[in-house]
Design a protein around this motif. Structure first.
Motif, PDB file in Angstrom:
ATOM      1  N   PRO A   1      23.961  24.762  35.806  1.00  0.00           N
ATOM      2  CA  PRO A   1      25.295  24.922  36.432  1.00  0.00           C
ATOM      3  C   PRO A   1      26.129  23.665  36.198  1.00  0.00           C
ATOM      4  N   ILE A   2      27.210  23.831  35.504  1.00  0.00           N
ATOM      5  CA  ILE A   2      28.047  22.696  35.117  1.00  0.00           C
ATOM      6  C   ILE A   2      29.472  22.939  35.552  1.00  0.00           C
ATOM      7  N   ALA A   3      30.085  21.881  36.057  1.00  0.00           N
ATOM      8  CA  ALA A   3      31.516  21.943  36.359  1.00  0.00           C
ATOM      9  C   ALA A   3      32.258  21.481  35.095  1.00  0.00           C
ATOM     10  N   TRP A   4      32.883  22.427  34.423  1.00  0.00           N
ATOM     11  CA  TRP A   4      33.618  22.111  33.194  1.00  0.00           C
ATOM     12  C   TRP A   4      34.964  21.517  33.508  1.00  0.00           C
ATOM     13  N   PRO A   5      35.522  20.661  32.686  1.00  0.00           N
ATOM     14  CA  PRO A   5      34.977  20.221  31.401  1.00  0.00           C
ATOM     15  C   PRO A   5      33.886  19.166  31.577  1.00  0.00           C
ATOM     16  N   ARG A   6      32.931  19.152  30.676  1.00  0.00           N
ATOM     17  CA  ARG A   6      31.816  18.220  30.711  1.00  0.00           C
ATOM     18  C   ARG A   6      31.480  17.811  29.283  1.00  0.00           C
ATOM     19  N   VAL A   7      31.173  16.535  29.080  1.00  0.00           N
ATOM     20  CA  VAL A   7      30.754  16.022  27.778  1.00  0.00           C
ATOM     21  C   VAL A   7      29.227  16.024  27.758  1.00  0.00           C
ATOM     22  N   PRO A   8      28.592  16.816  26.866  1.00  0.00           N
ATOM     23  CA  PRO A   8      27.132  16.818  26.804  1.00  0.00           C
ATOM     24  C   PRO A   8      26.593  15.572  26.108  1.00  0.00           C
ATOM     25  N   GLY A   9      25.295  15.542  25.911  1.00  0.00           N
ATOM     26  CA  GLY A   9      24.662  14.439  25.179  1.00  0.00           C
ATOM     27  C   GLY A   9      23.863  13.537  26.090  1.00  0.00           C
ATOM     28  N   HIS A  10      22.523  13.701  26.074  1.00  0.00           N
ATOM     29  CA  HIS A  10      21.678  12.880  26.954  1.00  0.00           C
ATOM     30  C   HIS A  10      20.609  12.115  26.175  1.00  0.00           C
ATOM     31  N   GLU A  11      20.923  11.772  24.953  1.00  0.00           N
ATOM     32  CA  GLU A  11      20.060  10.882  24.163  1.00  0.00           C
ATOM     33  C   GLU A  11      20.976   9.805  23.579  1.00  0.00           C
ATOM     34  N   ALA A  12      21.611   9.063  24.461  1.00  0.00           N
ATOM     35  CA  ALA A  12      22.670   8.145  24.043  1.00  0.00           C
ATOM     36  C   ALA A  12      22.195   6.695  23.969  1.00  0.00           C
ATOM     37  N   VAL A  13      22.631   6.019  22.937  1.00  0.00           N
ATOM     38  CA  VAL A  13      22.402   4.583  22.785  1.00  0.00           C
ATOM     39  C   VAL A  13      23.758   3.928  22.602  1.00  0.00           C
ATOM     40  N   GLY A  14      23.960   2.836  23.318  1.00  0.00           N
ATOM     41  CA  GLY A  14      25.236   2.142  23.199  1.00  0.00           C
ATOM     42  C   GLY A  14      25.134   0.707  23.671  1.00  0.00           C
ATOM     43  N   VAL A  15      26.263   0.048  23.630  1.00  0.00           N
ATOM     44  CA  VAL A  15      26.363  -1.353  24.021  1.00  0.00           C
ATOM     45  C   VAL A  15      27.139  -1.420  25.332  1.00  0.00           C
ATOM     46  N   ILE A  16      26.630  -2.178  26.282  1.00  0.00           N
ATOM     47  CA  ILE A  16      27.300  -2.332  27.574  1.00  0.00           C
ATOM     48  C   ILE A  16      28.610  -3.079  27.362  1.00  0.00           C
ATOM     49  N   ASP A  17      29.718  -2.440  27.744  1.00  0.00           N
ATOM     50  CA  ASP A  17      30.991  -3.157  27.641  1.00  0.00           C
ATOM     51  C   ASP A  17      31.656  -3.390  28.992  1.00  0.00           C
ATOM     52  N   THR A  18      31.094  -2.801  30.052  1.00  0.00           N
ATOM     53  CA  THR A  18      31.578  -3.078  31.408  1.00  0.00           C
ATOM     54  C   THR A  18      30.401  -2.955  32.365  1.00  0.00           C
ATOM     55  N   ILE A  19      30.275  -3.915  33.252  1.00  0.00           N
ATOM     56  CA  ILE A  19      29.213  -3.895  34.263  1.00  0.00           C
ATOM     57  C   ILE A  19      29.850  -3.777  35.634  1.00  0.00           C
ATOM     58  N   GLY A  20      29.344  -2.840  36.421  1.00  0.00           N
ATOM     59  CA  GLY A  20      29.881  -2.623  37.751  1.00  0.00           C
ATOM     60  C   GLY A  20      29.538  -3.753  38.715  1.00  0.00           C
ATOM     61  N   ASP A  21      30.284  -3.769  39.810  1.00  0.00           N
ATOM     62  CA  ASP A  21      30.026  -4.764  40.852  1.00  0.00           C
ATOM     63  C   ASP A  21      28.594  -4.598  41.378  1.00  0.00           C
ATOM     64  N   HIS A  22      27.965  -5.672  41.728  1.00  0.00           N
ATOM     65  CA  HIS A  22      26.635  -5.703  42.341  1.00  0.00           C
ATOM     66  C   HIS A  22      25.517  -5.245  41.409  1.00  0.00           C
ATOM     67  N   VAL A  23      25.786  -5.097  40.119  1.00  0.00           N
ATOM     68  CA  VAL A  23      24.742  -4.732  39.163  1.00  0.00           C
ATOM     69  C   VAL A  23      24.122  -6.011  38.620  1.00  0.00           C
ATOM     70  N   GLU A  24      22.783  -6.044  38.638  1.00  0.00           N
ATOM     71  CA  GLU A  24      22.061  -7.212  38.135  1.00  0.00           C
ATOM     72  C   GLU A  24      21.071  -6.778  37.065  1.00  0.00           C
ATOM     73  N   GLY A  25      20.715  -7.705  36.200  1.00  0.00           N
ATOM     74  CA  GLY A  25      19.667  -7.454  35.228  1.00  0.00           C
ATOM     75  C   GLY A  25      20.144  -6.963  33.874  1.00  0.00           C
ATOM     76  N   TRP A  26      21.426  -6.754  33.715  1.00  0.00           N
ATOM     77  CA  TRP A  26      21.978  -6.286  32.446  1.00  0.00           C
ATOM     78  C   TRP A  26      23.092  -7.239  32.036  1.00  0.00           C
ATOM     79  N   THR A  27      23.345  -7.312  30.717  1.00  0.00           N
ATOM     80  CA  THR A  27      24.375  -8.238  30.239  1.00  0.00           C
ATOM     81  C   THR A  27      25.379  -7.512  29.346  1.00  0.00           C
ATOM     82  N   LEU A  28      26.584  -8.020  29.326  1.00  0.00           N
ATOM     83  CA  LEU A  28      27.598  -7.472  28.424  1.00  0.00           C
ATOM     84  C   LEU A  28      27.092  -7.612  26.995  1.00  0.00           C
ATOM     85  N   GLY A  29      27.294  -6.577  26.197  1.00  0.00           N
ATOM     86  CA  GLY A  29      26.870  -6.604  24.801  1.00  0.00           C
ATOM     87  C   GLY A  29      25.431  -6.176  24.577  1.00  0.00           C
ATOM     88  N   GLN A  30      24.673  -5.996  25.646  1.00  0.00           N
ATOM     89  CA  GLN A  30      23.280  -5.572  25.513  1.00  0.00           C
ATOM     90  C   GLN A  30      23.228  -4.115  25.054  1.00  0.00           C
TER      91      GLN A  30
END
Ligand SMILES: [Zn+2]
Ligand SMILES: [Zn+2]
Length: 141
Positions: free
Chosen positions: A23-52
């Motif tokens: 059950p999906i609320a459209w519109p929705r972008v599929p794709g759950h095997e994603a690899v990417g580079v972190i370009d924004t880190i949310g507040d209170h997030v620890e353990g990850w770095t920009l560009g990782q």
């Protein structure tokens, strides 16, 4: 977290989302095997770095406070969202992801090689790991 997507595998479950099995609320972008580079880190997030470089699979991240999470059963988190089902996935230039749903990607592997491991590879590995068959894993990286 916001990721600049580099690669995203195609899983049969993506077809299932399009065909209505989830059950999906459209519109929705599929794709759950994603690899990417972190370009924004949310507040209170620890353990990850920009560009990782990181990956995100179907399980979009555990909450860390429900009963299952407190027992260490993160896979069955009651508040787990499914990537590409409950929130947009990786068939885009960028995507949002929960920090708890990320995995680190080693430099020795290309994004294209890692992406299918995040669902199809994990599924196959888990089946082998939980089967009574005995095998030996040899990593050559
Ligand atoms: Zn939880
Ligand atoms: Zn999948």
């Amino acid at each position: 977290m916001r990721l600049r997507v580099q690669a995203c595998g195609v899983c049969h479950s993506d077809a299932s989302t399009v065909e209505g099995a989830f059950p999906i609320a459209w519109p929705r972008v599929p794709g759950h095997e994603a690899v990417g580079v972190i370009d924004t880190i949310g507040d209170h997030v620890e353990g990850w770095t920009l560009g990782q470089r990181v990956g995100v699979g179907f399980l979009g991240g555990s909450c860390g406070h429900c009963e299952e999470c407190r027992r260490g059963d993160l896979v069955n988190c009651r508040n787990q969202e499914f990537t590409g089902v409950h929130h947009d996935g990786g068939y885009a230039q960028s995507m949002l992801a929960r920090a708890s749903g990320l995995v680190s990607v080693p430099d020795s592997l290309s994004s294209e090689a890692v992406a299918p491991l995040l669902c199809a590879g994990l599924t196959t590995f888990s089946a082998l790991r939980n089967s009574p068959a005995r095998f030996r894993i040899v990593l050559t990286m």
